[in-house]
Write a protein that holds these residues in place. Structure first.
Motif: not given
Length: 166
Positions: A37-38, A61-64, A68-69, A76-77
């Protein structure tokens, strides 16, 4: 192999009690997840350096962050599904299989160990591994690879054979 046999009773006493624990293979440990993730966040933010200080940054920025999210959420799933595990307890009288799935009640199957047989056949997956007592058939190790199911089949066959020895 993502399974492990444990001898719970010494053979010299005449009591045979073996446990088998099966779990899905985890190719990305938690420490590797943090690194992934980093590094992903760092590489995804590199193009943002070119637009630093402009209004375009706020559009990208929101798309990036969403990329990542979304990656974080997806991994996590897979960790949640990796909490599935099966336990097989085998002695001269009883064979008990317990399956633990996240978000579902525990499923348990118990039978006389003398009558149980392992089977390996064509099914929904290659080398479909089953246990049967002649009345009911259950799948074992659905999350294992075909080679692991074949190796487990051989080990189960030997273990069932040892139970029938005087």
């Amino acid at each position: 192999m993502p399974y492990e046999w444990k001898d719970a009773a010494p053979d010299q006493t005449g009591a045979v009690l073996r446990e088998l624990h099966l779990w899905p293979h985890r190719s990305l440990p938690r420490k590797g997840f943090v690194w992934f993730i980093g590094i992903t966040a760092a590489f995804v933010s590199l193009p943002l350096l070119a637009v630093l200080g402009t209004a375009v940054l706020w559009g990208l920025l929101p798309f990036m962050a969403l990329a990542v999210g979304g990656t974080w959420f997806a991994i996590q799933q897979t960790y949640r599904s990796g909490q599935t595990h099966e336990e097989l307890i085998l002695d001269r009288q009883i064979l008990r299989v317990t399956r633990h799935d996240p978000g579902r009640p525990v499923r348990e199957w118990q039978t006389n160990s003398y009558w149980v047989r392992a089977g390996l056949r064509k099914g929904p997956v290659e080398n479909y591994l089953t246990l049967t007592d002649g009345q009911r058939e259950i799948e074992l190790g659905a999350f294992l690879t075909p080679e692991e199911r074949r190796a487990l089949f051989d080990e189960l066959t030997r273990a069932f054979g040892k139970l029938k020895e005087p």
